[in-house]
Scaffold this motif. Structure first.
Motif, PDB file in Angstrom:
ATOM      1  N   VAL A 239       7.521 -20.301 -11.620  1.00 32.92           N
ATOM      2  CA  VAL A 239       6.669 -20.341 -10.111  1.00 32.92           C
ATOM      3  C   VAL A 239       5.451 -19.073 -11.950  1.00 32.92           C
ATOM      4  N   GLU A 240       4.351 -19.652 -11.223  1.00 33.85           N
ATOM      5  CA  GLU A 240       2.491 -19.261 -11.503  1.00 33.85           C
ATOM      6  C   GLU A 240       2.257 -18.051 -12.075  1.00 33.85           C
ATOM      7  N   LEU A 241       2.280 -17.133 -13.047  1.00 31.77           N
ATOM      8  CA  LEU A 241       1.524 -15.890 -13.621  1.00 31.77           C
ATOM      9  C   LEU A 241       1.159 -15.356 -12.326  1.00 31.77           C
ATOM     10  N   SER A 242      -0.098 -16.466 -12.128  1.00 34.21           N
ATOM     11  CA  SER A 242      -0.861 -15.691 -11.411  1.00 34.21           C
ATOM     12  C   SER A 242      -0.101 -15.499  -9.777  1.00 34.21           C
ATOM     13  N   GLU A 243       0.657 -16.034  -9.303  1.00 27.81           N
ATOM     14  CA  GLU A 243       1.871 -15.659  -8.152  1.00 27.81           C
ATOM     15  C   GLU A 243       2.330 -14.266  -8.056  1.00 27.81           C
TER      16      GLU A 243
ATOM     17  N   ALA B 186       6.480 -10.259 -19.615  1.00 22.24           N
ATOM     18  CA  ALA B 186       7.759 -10.318 -19.697  1.00 22.24           C
ATOM     19  C   ALA B 186       8.241 -11.049 -19.001  1.00 22.24           C
ATOM     20  N   ILE B 187       7.975 -10.152 -17.882  1.00 26.11           N
ATOM     21  CA  ILE B 187       9.362 -11.339 -16.232  1.00 26.11           C
ATOM     22  C   ILE B 187       8.870 -12.735 -16.641  1.00 26.11           C
ATOM     23  N   HIS B 188       7.569 -13.550 -15.938  1.00 22.93           N
ATOM     24  CA  HIS B 188       7.613 -14.426 -16.348  1.00 22.93           C
ATOM     25  C   HIS B 188       8.257 -15.235 -17.515  1.00 22.93           C
ATOM     26  N   THR B 189       7.730 -14.828 -18.820  1.00 25.98           N
ATOM     27  CA  THR B 189       8.200 -15.817 -19.902  1.00 25.98           C
ATOM     28  C   THR B 189       9.613 -15.566 -19.901  1.00 25.98           C
ATOM     29  N   ALA B 190      10.364 -15.101 -19.550  1.00 33.50           N
ATOM     30  CA  ALA B 190      11.780 -14.791 -19.679  1.00 33.50           C
ATOM     31  C   ALA B 190      11.950 -15.997 -18.051  1.00 33.50           C
ATOM     32  N   THR B 191      11.152 -15.745 -17.159  1.00 35.74           N
ATOM     33  CA  THR B 191      11.821 -16.868 -16.778  1.00 35.74           C
ATOM     34  C   THR B 191      12.445 -16.666 -15.757  1.00 35.74           C
ATOM     35  N   SER B 192      12.477 -15.210 -14.999  1.00 34.59           N
ATOM     36  CA  SER B 192      13.341 -14.277 -14.059  1.00 34.59           C
ATOM     37  C   SER B 192      13.016 -14.088 -13.448  1.00 34.59           C
ATOM     38  N   ILE B 193      11.837 -15.133 -12.667  1.00 37.62           N
ATOM     39  CA  ILE B 193      11.965 -15.291 -11.079  1.00 37.62           C
ATOM     40  C   ILE B 193      11.530 -17.055 -10.230  1.00 37.62           C
TER      41      ILE B 193
ATOM     42  N   GLY C  94       0.594  -1.451   0.130  1.00 39.00           N
ATOM     43  CA  GLY C  94       0.011   0.044   0.114  1.00 39.00           C
ATOM     44  C   GLY C  94       1.073   0.876  -0.076  1.00 39.00           C
ATOM     45  N   THR C  95       2.063   0.953   0.048  1.00 38.11           N
ATOM     46  CA  THR C  95       2.942   2.096  -0.107  1.00 38.11           C
ATOM     47  C   THR C  95       3.091   2.657  -1.074  1.00 38.11           C
ATOM     48  N   TYR C  96       3.295   2.220  -2.087  1.00 35.96           N
ATOM     49  CA  TYR C  96       3.900   2.403  -3.713  1.00 35.96           C
ATOM     50  C   TYR C  96       2.314   2.174  -4.644  1.00 35.96           C
ATOM     51  N   GLN C  97       1.930   3.263  -5.227  1.00 37.61           N
ATOM     52  CA  GLN C  97       1.185   2.763  -5.957  1.00 37.61           C
ATOM     53  C   GLN C  97       1.718   3.218  -7.670  1.00 37.61           C
ATOM     54  N   TRP C  98       0.634   2.334  -8.804  1.00 39.28           N
ATOM     55  CA  TRP C  98       1.095   2.311 -10.245  1.00 39.28           C
ATOM     56  C   TRP C  98       1.155   3.310 -10.908  1.00 39.28           C
ATOM     57  N   THR C  99       1.781   3.778 -11.133  1.00 41.67           N
ATOM     58  CA  THR C  99       1.142   5.013 -11.829  1.00 41.67           C
ATOM     59  C   THR C  99       1.136   5.353 -13.658  1.00 41.67           C
ATOM     60  N   ASP C 100       1.521   4.042 -13.890  1.00 38.88           N
ATOM     61  CA  ASP C 100       1.908   4.035 -15.606  1.00 38.88           C
ATOM     62  C   ASP C 100       0.310   2.969 -15.464  1.00 38.88           C
ATOM     63  N   LYS C 101      -0.599   2.552 -16.960  1.00 40.86           N
ATOM     64  CA  LYS C 101      -1.655   2.384 -17.082  1.00 40.86           C
ATOM     65  C   LYS C 101      -1.202   0.960 -16.240  1.00 40.86           C
ATOM     66  N   LYS C 102      -2.585  -0.031 -16.444  1.00 37.63           N
ATOM     67  CA  LYS C 102      -2.313  -1.536 -16.260  1.00 37.63           C
ATOM     68  C   LYS C 102      -2.291  -2.405 -16.737  1.00 37.63           C
ATOM     69  N   ILE C 103      -2.759  -1.821 -18.095  1.00 39.81           N
ATOM     70  CA  ILE C 103      -1.856  -2.782 -19.200  1.00 39.81           C
ATOM     71  C   ILE C 103      -0.082  -3.114 -19.284  1.00 39.81           C
ATOM     72  N   ASP C 104       0.464  -1.485 -18.976  1.00 35.82           N
ATOM     73  CA  ASP C 104       1.625  -1.567 -18.828  1.00 35.82           C
ATOM     74  C   ASP C 104       1.772  -2.667 -17.737  1.00 35.82           C
ATOM     75  N   LEU C 105       1.837  -2.352 -16.838  1.00 37.49           N
ATOM     76  CA  LEU C 105       1.961  -3.085 -15.806  1.00 37.49           C
ATOM     77  C   LEU C 105       1.414  -5.218 -16.094  1.00 37.49           C
ATOM     78  N   VAL C 106       0.771  -5.588 -16.749  1.00 40.36           N
ATOM     79  CA  VAL C 106       0.079  -6.718 -17.018  1.00 40.36           C
ATOM     80  C   VAL C 106       1.267  -6.711 -18.414  1.00 40.36           C
ATOM     81  N   GLU C 107       1.907  -6.226 -18.564  1.00 41.69           N
ATOM     82  CA  GLU C 107       2.973  -6.473 -20.254  1.00 41.69           C
ATOM     83  C   GLU C 107       4.126  -6.608 -19.569  1.00 41.69           C
ATOM     84  N   LEU C 108       4.568  -5.848 -18.604  1.00 41.33           N
ATOM     85  CA  LEU C 108       5.703  -6.354 -18.159  1.00 41.33           C
ATOM     86  C   LEU C 108       6.170  -7.327 -17.097  1.00 41.33           C
ATOM     87  N   ILE C 109       4.675  -7.958 -16.345  1.00 40.09           N
ATOM     88  CA  ILE C 109       4.490  -9.330 -15.801  1.00 40.09           C
ATOM     89  C   ILE C 109       4.247 -10.598 -16.464  1.00 40.09           C
TER      90      ILE C 109
END
Length: 110
Positions: A56-60, A44-51, A27-42
């Protein structure tokens, strides 16, 4: 029996506490770009197997980002459909790359 029950409940609480975000993070930080941008980033991170090397599941990942940035990402799969149908499906990632390259150029005096 009471002692065993209390010890079991304390163990459950300890496990839940270890997985929770620090109190000041949620609750301290707010995503200030579009929600679709955040989803694109998520995605990309999932597809690149960065975590967790991709174990790890995409939903996680969406849950983590949703909690940190106080965003409801329950419709992530629908938003991803929108991303796939855009003329440039990686427009946010392209913007990130351009921004970083500009910063590096500025710092190098180019």
């Amino acid at each position: 029996m009471l002692i065993t029950y209390v010890q079991t409940e304390i163990t459950k609480l300890d496990k839940n506490t270890q997985n929770a975000f620090p109190v000041g993070l949620v609750g301290t930080y707010q995503w200030t770009d579009k929600k679709i941008d955040l989803v694109e980033l998520i995605y990309a991170i999932h597809t690149a197997t960065s975590i967790n090397k991709g174990k790890v599941e995409l939903s996680e990942i969406a849950d983590i980002f949703g909690q940190v940035f106080n965003k409801d990402l329950s419709n992530i799969y629908r938003i991803y459909s929108e991303i796939k149908n855009r003329k440039n499906p990686t427009q946010y990632l392209d913007t990130l790359k351009e921004s970083l390259l500009e910063k590096i150029d500025e710092e190098l005096g180019n």
